[in-house]
Design a protein around this motif. Structure first.
Motif, short mmCIF file in Angstrom:
data_model
loop_
_atom_site.label_atom_id
_atom_site.label_comp_id
_atom_site.label_asym_id
_atom_site.label_seq_id
_atom_site.Cartn_x
_atom_site.Cartn_y
_atom_site.Cartn_z
N SER A 32 22.21 54.08 26.77
CA SER A 32 22.01 53.15 25.66
C SER A 32 20.73 52.37 25.86
N THR A 33 20.22 51.86 24.76
CA THR A 33 19.08 50.95 24.78
C THR A 33 19.39 49.81 23.82
N ILE A 34 18.88 48.64 24.15
CA ILE A 34 19.08 47.47 23.31
C ILE A 34 17.74 46.77 23.15
N ARG A 35 17.40 46.45 21.93
CA ARG A 35 16.18 45.69 21.64
C ARG A 35 16.50 44.20 21.62
N LYS A 36 15.55 43.41 22.05
CA LYS A 36 15.67 41.95 22.00
C LYS A 36 16.09 41.54 20.59
N GLY A 37 17.11 40.69 20.51
CA GLY A 37 17.60 40.21 19.22
C GLY A 37 18.79 40.97 18.67
N GLN A 38 19.05 42.17 19.23
CA GLN A 38 20.22 42.94 18.79
C GLN A 38 21.49 42.37 19.41
N PRO A 39 22.64 42.60 18.74
CA PRO A 39 23.92 42.19 19.35
C PRO A 39 24.13 42.95 20.67
N VAL A 40 24.64 42.25 21.68
CA VAL A 40 24.88 42.87 22.99
C VAL A 40 26.08 43.81 22.93
N ARG A 41 27.12 43.40 22.18
CA ARG A 41 28.32 44.23 22.00
C ARG A 41 28.56 44.42 20.52
N GLY A 43 30.20 44.08 17.27
CA GLY A 43 31.08 43.04 16.74
C GLY A 43 30.96 41.71 17.48
N GLY A 44 30.11 41.65 18.50
CA GLY A 44 29.96 40.41 19.27
C GLY A 44 28.93 39.48 18.65
N SER A 45 28.98 38.23 19.06
CA SER A 45 28.04 37.26 18.51
C SER A 45 26.85 37.04 19.45
N SER A 46 26.93 37.50 20.70
CA SER A 46 25.82 37.33 21.64
C SER A 46 24.71 38.32 21.32
N ILE A 47 23.47 37.83 21.41
CA ILE A 47 22.34 38.71 21.17
C ILE A 47 21.55 38.89 22.47
N ALA A 48 20.86 40.00 22.56
CA ALA A 48 20.06 40.30 23.75
C ALA A 48 18.80 39.43 23.75
N HIS A 49 18.49 38.87 24.89
CA HIS A 49 17.29 38.06 25.04
C HIS A 49 16.11 38.89 25.54
N TYR A 50 16.38 40.14 25.92
CA TYR A 50 15.37 41.06 26.43
C TYR A 50 15.68 42.46 25.91
N ASP A 51 14.72 43.35 26.02
CA ASP A 51 14.97 44.77 25.82
C ASP A 51 15.67 45.30 27.07
#
Length: 136
Positions: A32-41, A43-51
């Motif tokens: 998986s990859t996550i971009r800064k600003g995307q939800p971490v999970r 349906g979750g409310s936490s967002i990623a602070h980093y890629d």
């Protein structure tokens, strides 16, 4: 019947990561990859602070945690030079261990060989352990 659930993952974290470049350098595809600003999970409310670039191997009922860590280390050790360079280049390069159980009783052993591989790779390891406290 409950068993230990979880995963071991190799992560690269930073700003404006070149996901394709990391995959090419490591000769590995991320799970998986996550971009800064995307939800971490989902349906979750936490967002990623980093890629985040992540290669993760899940535990199963048939697997021991140390076997899954060994599988991950086998994939990473051919990339020693690249991982060393990445440690200097990115904010964080490490292995995460996530373990959870309904009853809180869990554990595993790290062999001398595993500790040596971790040391040679130069990556840290973070442990995240959660019990749902269902012991009666």
């Amino acid at each position: 019947m409950s068993y230990v659930k979880g995963s071991f993952s190799f992560i690269v974290r930073g700003d404006n990561l070149d996901f394709d470049g990391i995959s090419t350098k490591l000769h590995l595809s991320p799970t998986s990859t996550i971009r800064k600003g995307q939800p971490v999970r989902i349906g979750g409310s936490s967002i990623a602070h980093y890629d985040i670039w992540k290669l993760e191997i899940e535990l199963s009922e048939q697997s021991e945690p140390e076997d899954i860590l060994e599988l991950l280390l086998q994939q990473l050790t051919p990339n020693l030079k690249t991982i060393t360079e990445m440690i200097d280049e990115y904010d964080e390069v490490r292995i995460n261990c996530f373990m959870r159980s309904d009853y809180g009783q869990m554990g595993f052993a790290l062999s001398n060989e595993m500790l040596t591989k971790l040391t040679v790779l130069g990556v840290g390891m973070a442990f995240h352990i959660l019990s749902f406290g269902m012991v009666e």
